[in-house]
Design a protein around this motif. Structure first.
Motif, PDB file in Angstrom:
ATOM      1  N   ILE A 126       0.036  -5.432   4.573  1.00  0.00           N
ATOM      2  CA  ILE A 126      -0.527  -6.649   3.994  1.00  0.00           C
ATOM      3  C   ILE A 126      -1.695  -7.093   4.867  1.00  0.00           C
ATOM      4  O   ILE A 126      -1.566  -7.198   6.089  1.00  0.00           O
ATOM      5  CB  ILE A 126       0.529  -7.772   3.920  1.00  0.00           C
ATOM      6  CG1 ILE A 126       1.728  -7.324   3.078  1.00  0.00           C
ATOM      7  CG2 ILE A 126      -0.083  -9.052   3.356  1.00  0.00           C
ATOM      8  CD1 ILE A 126       1.412  -7.004   1.633  1.00  0.00           C
ATOM      9  N   ASP A 127      -2.847  -7.351   4.252  1.00  0.00           N
ATOM     10  CA  ASP A 127      -4.024  -7.770   5.017  1.00  0.00           C
ATOM     11  C   ASP A 127      -3.799  -9.125   5.665  1.00  0.00           C
ATOM     12  O   ASP A 127      -4.120  -9.327   6.832  1.00  0.00           O
ATOM     13  CB  ASP A 127      -5.258  -7.861   4.105  1.00  0.00           C
ATOM     14  CG  ASP A 127      -5.534  -6.576   3.368  1.00  0.00           C
ATOM     15  OD1 ASP A 127      -5.012  -5.526   3.789  1.00  0.00           O
ATOM     16  OD2 ASP A 127      -6.256  -6.609   2.359  1.00  0.00           O
ATOM     17  N   SER A 128      -3.272 -10.076   4.892  1.00  0.00           N
ATOM     18  CA  SER A 128      -3.097 -11.429   5.413  1.00  0.00           C
ATOM     19  C   SER A 128      -2.022 -12.162   4.623  1.00  0.00           C
ATOM     20  O   SER A 128      -2.008 -12.107   3.379  1.00  0.00           O
ATOM     21  CB  SER A 128      -4.413 -12.215   5.332  1.00  0.00           C
ATOM     22  OG  SER A 128      -4.228 -13.554   5.730  1.00  0.00           O
ATOM     23  N   TRP A 129      -1.166 -12.881   5.337  1.00  0.00           N
ATOM     24  CA  TRP A 129      -0.176 -13.737   4.695  1.00  0.00           C
ATOM     25  C   TRP A 129      -0.696 -15.155   4.517  1.00  0.00           C
ATOM     26  O   TRP A 129      -0.011 -16.009   3.962  1.00  0.00           O
ATOM     27  CB  TRP A 129       1.127 -13.734   5.498  1.00  0.00           C
ATOM     28  CG  TRP A 129       1.878 -12.451   5.335  1.00  0.00           C
ATOM     29  CD1 TRP A 129       1.948 -11.417   6.216  1.00  0.00           C
ATOM     30  CD2 TRP A 129       2.653 -12.055   4.199  1.00  0.00           C
ATOM     31  NE1 TRP A 129       2.700 -10.389   5.703  1.00  0.00           N
ATOM     32  CE2 TRP A 129       3.161 -10.757   4.465  1.00  0.00           C
ATOM     33  CE3 TRP A 129       2.979 -12.661   2.981  1.00  0.00           C
ATOM     34  CZ2 TRP A 129       3.960 -10.069   3.561  1.00  0.00           C
ATOM     35  CZ3 TRP A 129       3.787 -11.969   2.093  1.00  0.00           C
ATOM     36  CH2 TRP A 129       4.265 -10.694   2.378  1.00  0.00           C
ATOM     37  N   ASN A 130      -1.897 -15.400   4.975  1.00  0.00           N
ATOM     38  CA  ASN A 130      -2.565 -16.694   4.750  1.00  0.00           C
ATOM     39  C   ASN A 130      -4.056 -16.483   4.879  1.00  0.00           C
ATOM     40  O   ASN A 130      -4.592 -16.436   5.983  1.00  0.00           O
ATOM     41  CB  ASN A 130      -2.076 -17.736   5.759  1.00  0.00           C
ATOM     42  CG  ASN A 130      -2.612 -19.137   5.452  1.00  0.00           C
ATOM     43  OD1 ASN A 130      -3.518 -19.310   4.635  1.00  0.00           O
ATOM     44  ND2 ASN A 130      -2.041 -20.133   6.100  1.00  0.00           N
TER      45      ASN A 130
END
Length: 469
Positions: A328-332
């Motif tokens: 995942i690139d970013s969770w936020n």
């Protein structure tokens, strides 16, 4: 659940094929590696160095990489040829793999990885880099979105702090998919670490160089330092920015009694109070910081989410302790106007994501798009301490970048599901297993790239986010 950072792209996948690269031509005895960690920069110059192993990423076309004796740079003897498969190819969804050393190398005397590249058409390579060794990948580097065409061009990927690379095994990796669902071929040649003259000074950044503030961090929570970047001015005068592992940085807390930072960039909030988190890259202060004002714990689940029981072979997992998770690139993503903060917590040793000050939050995996064509359901477990009576709600949106796999490419599709009472319940885990058929606006799902959570509740705990058949 076990989190996978962007710097570990494809490490979560199983190795499909491993090939010891013995070379294609006669080799001098002088080229054989001596014991220890040789200071050798060559990876592929007419042939592979003797210590290399190639491993294809899981789900990729394991035969995408071949050696080519016809299309080469500067009339060299051979090049590396990569055949990107068509979308939905039975051979694999993309081309990707890593070249790593059996023994390790001392790269401290170099300042960049360089190579030449061209393709049969204009294309964008999703990611190229080094440091992926199918292990910890402690010092991984990623150059994202490299534009290439039918002409050979030299690529320079800088090393942020070469003094750390005294026993590096991950020497080169790549990953990319089709363009407009059609495959193509690209070549790479003369791959080596070298001392590039006139390479500018490296500038590091954390949090994408932003001065961030978090006034609601809770005692006992953890916060991941994201946006880890390095920028250098190339000899051509162009600035190049790369994503880098947090292990290149030295992190500092102005008040270690309030918050500490691990070598992997995980902030742990120890007590109520204030602290400023900064970083150093090499000998220079990095751009970006986080000012924390921690508070006491708020209401949270007493028990973890229900344990999923779907067979792993039928699952593509984004976040779960039960399954192997895709990168995942970013969770936020911290898109403009988002007020959302997040932290990663444990409840009875189960990993959970907490979102607070939630208005909307982007969860992005566009660098590792998901082909969900065979999946039938989207699953997420969620818990909120906030009031859930009408008109309160939580919204779940999925976004697909369309056949061309490009944001804003004219064929993006999305659909949002609204969850409210009586399904949405306060202080109780709810398990949503939503049929993809309910996402009526999601006309395609072979390039899923974003998940967006929003709604009226300000605190949301989530776990077990996955797709399944």
């Amino acid at each position: 659940m076990k989190r996978i950072l962007y710097t570990s792209a494809h490490n979560a996948w199983l190795i499909i094929i491993i090939i010891i690269l013995n070379g294609c031509y006669d080799r001098n005895v002088d080229e054989l590696l001596s014991p220890g960690f040789p200071a050798k920069g060559e990876i592929f110059i007419d042939d592979f160095s003797s210590d290399l192993i190639y491993a294809a990423f899981g789900g990729s076309d394991v035969k995408a990489f071949q050696i080519d004796n016809k299309e080469t740079y500067g009339n060299s003897k051979a090049s590396m040829r990569f055949s990107v498969p068509d979308a939905n190819s039975a051979l694999g969804a993309y081309a990707g793999g890593s070249y790593f050393s059996k023994t390790g190398r001392d790269l401290s005397g170099f300042n960049a990885l360089t190579f030449y590249i061209k393709a049969t058409q204009s294309a964008t390579i999703d990611v190229l880099g080094f440091g992926n060794d199918f292990g910890a990948s402690k010092y991984q580097i990623a150059l994202n979105g490299l534009a290439i065409n039918t002409n050979w061009q030299k690529v320079i990927i800088p090393i942020p702090d070469a003094s750390k690379l005294i026993s590096e095994k991950g020497l080169f990796y790549y990953s990319t998919g089709p363009i407009n669902e059609k495959g193509y071929t690209f070549w790479i040649d003369e791959v080596q670490f070298e001392k590039v003259p006139d390479l500018g000074r490296i500038t590091g950044s954390i949090f994408n160089g932003e001065q961030r503030n978090n006034s609601t961090a809770e005692k006992g929570s953890t916060i991941t330092i994201d946006g880890n970047l390095a920028t250098v001015n190339l000899p051509s005068g162009i600035n190049r920015t790369i994503q880098i592992s947090p292990s290149y940085f030295t992190f500092e807390s102005s008040n270690p009694k309030i918050a500490t930072v691990s070598t992997t960039g995980i902030i742990t909030v120890l007590d109520s109070g204030s602290a400023i988190i900064t970083a150093i890259l090499g000998n220079a202060k990095a751009n970006g910081s986080l000012t924390l004002a921690s508070v006491a714990n708020t209401l949270m689940p007493e028990a973890p989410a229900p344990i999923p029981n779907v067979n792993a072979k039928d699952v593509i997992s984004l976040y779960s302790n039960v399954y192997t998770n895709v990168p995942i690139d970013s969770w936020n993503t911290r898109w403009k106007y988002s007020t959302t903060e997040n932290s990663f917590i444990k409840i009875n040793n189960d990993d959970i994501i907490k979102y607070y000050n939630l208005n909307f939050v982007g969860i992005e995996f566009s660098a590792n798009q998901i082909n969900a064509s065979s999946m039938m359901h989207f699953h997420i477990d969620m818990w909120t301490p906030n009031a859930t009576n009408s008109p309160n709600n939580v919204k779940v949106m999925l976004v697909d970048f369309g056949a061309n796999g490009i944001y804003g490419g004219g064929d993006d599709v999305s659909h949002e599901i609204i969850v409210n009472s009586p399904v949405l319940t306060s202080s109780k885990w709810i398990s949503l297993d939503i049929p993809f058929s309910s996402f009526t606006g999601l006309k395609t799902k072979s390039h899923l790239s974003q998940l967006v959570l929003s709604g009226t509740v300000s605190n949301l705990y989530v776990d077990n986010i996955y797709l399944h058949k």
